[in-house]
Design a protein around this motif. Sequence first.
Motif, PDB file in Angstrom:
ATOM      1  N   ARG A 251       1.690  -3.951 -10.056  1.00 28.30           N
ATOM      2  CA  ARG A 251       0.750  -4.101 -11.152  1.00 28.30           C
ATOM      3  C   ARG A 251       1.242  -3.389 -12.399  1.00 28.30           C
ATOM      4  NH1 ARG A 251      -3.236  -3.079  -7.104  1.00 28.30           N
ATOM      5  NH2 ARG A 251      -3.411  -0.920  -7.865  1.00 28.30           N
ATOM      6  N   ALA A 252       1.880  -2.210 -12.201  1.00 22.88           N
ATOM      7  CA  ALA A 252       2.406  -1.513 -13.371  1.00 22.88           C
ATOM      8  C   ALA A 252       3.571  -2.287 -14.006  1.00 22.88           C
ATOM      9  CB  ALA A 252       2.892  -0.114 -12.972  1.00 22.88           C
TER      10      ALA A 252
ATOM     11  N   SER B  59      -6.540  -2.072   0.279  1.00 18.59           N
ATOM     12  CA  SER B  59      -7.387  -2.590  -0.795  1.00 18.59           C
ATOM     13  C   SER B  59      -8.369  -3.572  -0.188  1.00 18.59           C
ATOM     14  CB  SER B  59      -6.569  -3.272  -1.882  1.00 18.59           C
ATOM     15  OG  SER B  59      -7.424  -3.828  -2.871  1.00 18.59           O
TER      16      SER B  59
ATOM     17  N   CYS C 240       1.290  -7.199  -0.532  1.00 17.24           N
ATOM     18  CA  CYS C 240       1.534  -7.403  -1.960  1.00 17.24           C
ATOM     19  C   CYS C 240       2.183  -8.788  -2.165  1.00 17.24           C
ATOM     20  CB  CYS C 240       2.448  -6.297  -2.501  1.00 17.24           C
ATOM     21  SG  CYS C 240       2.819  -6.469  -4.274  1.00 17.24           S
TER      22      CYS C 240
ATOM     23  N   CYS D 180       0.440  -4.611  -5.350  1.00 16.72           N
ATOM     24  CA  CYS D 180       0.356  -3.161  -5.134  1.00 16.72           C
ATOM     25  C   CYS D 180       0.378  -2.438  -6.463  1.00 16.72           C
ATOM     26  CB  CYS D 180       1.483  -2.703  -4.218  1.00 16.72           C
ATOM     27  SG  CYS D 180       3.132  -2.953  -4.929  1.00 16.72           S
ATOM     28  N   ARG D 181       0.341  -1.113  -6.410  1.00 15.89           N
ATOM     29  CA  ARG D 181       0.274  -0.314  -7.628  1.00 15.89           C
ATOM     30  C   ARG D 181       1.535  -0.471  -8.462  1.00 15.89           C
ATOM     31  NH1 ARG D 181      -0.736   5.859  -6.679  1.00 15.89           N
ATOM     32  NH2 ARG D 181      -2.548   4.896  -5.649  1.00 15.89           N
ATOM     33  N   ASP D 182       2.710  -0.434  -7.811  1.00 17.54           N
ATOM     34  CA  ASP D 182       3.969  -0.538  -8.566  1.00 17.54           C
ATOM     35  C   ASP D 182       4.110  -1.911  -9.230  1.00 17.54           C
ATOM     36  OD1 ASP D 182       4.457   2.025  -7.707  1.00 17.54           O
ATOM     37  OD2 ASP D 182       5.733   1.393  -6.013  1.00 17.54           O
TER      38      ASP D 182
ATOM     39  N   PHE E 106      -0.446  -2.431   1.444  1.00 17.71           N
ATOM     40  CA  PHE E 106      -1.223  -1.391   0.744  1.00 17.71           C
ATOM     41  C   PHE E 106      -2.697  -1.596   1.119  1.00 17.71           C
ATOM     42  CE2 PHE E 106      -1.285  -5.109  -1.911  1.00 17.71           C
ATOM     43  CZ  PHE E 106      -2.516  -5.122  -2.513  1.00 17.71           C
TER      44      PHE E 106
END
Length: 355
Positions: free
Chosen positions: A348-349, A338, A329, A344-346, A336
Amino acid sequence: MDTQHDNALTHALAAIPGPVPPSGVLHAVIPHTSRFTVVGNHLAQHAELSLVAIGIGVHIQSLPAGSKVGIKALAARFPEGEVKIACALRELEAHGYLHRTRVRLPKGRVATRTVFCNQPGAVLRGGVVPVVGPAVRVPALAPAVAREHIRVPEPVAVAEPVPVPEPVAVPEPTAVPEHRPVSEPVPVPEHRPVPEPVPVPQALHAQVRLPSRTAPTQPRRPLPRPQALTPELRQAASALLADLRRHAEELVLSEEAVEELVPGVAAWLERDATTDAIRRTLTADLPKPLKHPARLLRHRLTALLPPPLPGVHDLAAPRRAPVTPFQTCDGCERAFRSHDPGHCRDCRAQYGEAA
């Protein structure tokens, strides 16, 4: 002039009373004077007993009392095996000719007492069968008893009394002759009437079911056949079968046997079996002597049929499922999975809320 003619047989046939039948057995009967046994036709012509049982029954009846008639003793005397002799003894026992009982001896041992009855089903007064010679007194079980077996005491001749001579008168005294003793009359035994045999209904014996001597035969497997019997496969299979006698002298096949076995060889060729492999399989370890070559080849073609060869795709290694690589990330430096680098997901949020 060098041919010998049996005149004795011709004289014996000429002595047969009555008309000679055109076919069938002829009997030249010569009376026996010693070493013979009287056997009833109810045993010699029994409709339900086997020939082995009738022969063993006649043999046992001719033996003296005390002879060994067990399975082991009869098997040592005759060429039949113990199983066949045991079945014959059970037949005689089922029809009343043989009785076997277990008795306990004085020292505690147990023995088998065997009694053979020459006429099963007959009963005499007193329950005893008269026999000639040393025998065992057993309950009678025969349908009728011949009268000649019963001995009636013959009348004894009575001596007639001798007449006594009378004294003769003489002028001079003379000696009186002695009187002869008169023999006493012997009493004559009274004749007793011979008792008539009492008919006894024969017991209905259950049908004896002998054990099967052979195992049940399994159904024969069908000869393998190809999916399509082309003329090329037929010609190759026929040539291979006809050529087997060059490699093994025992495998001489008829044309009918070759035509019957062609589909089995064609099925092997259809499954990519080489002619050398088929020939080695059919000619290896042949029994000596080989009585039925066609049956042996049919069995080997059916039982040793190889499976079809696998295809190229069946032999290829299985493909593994694609694995997603790891990425780092850019914001938190956390790993992560991909296919593309980034956040990563966190992260991006988080970046999405800030935007």
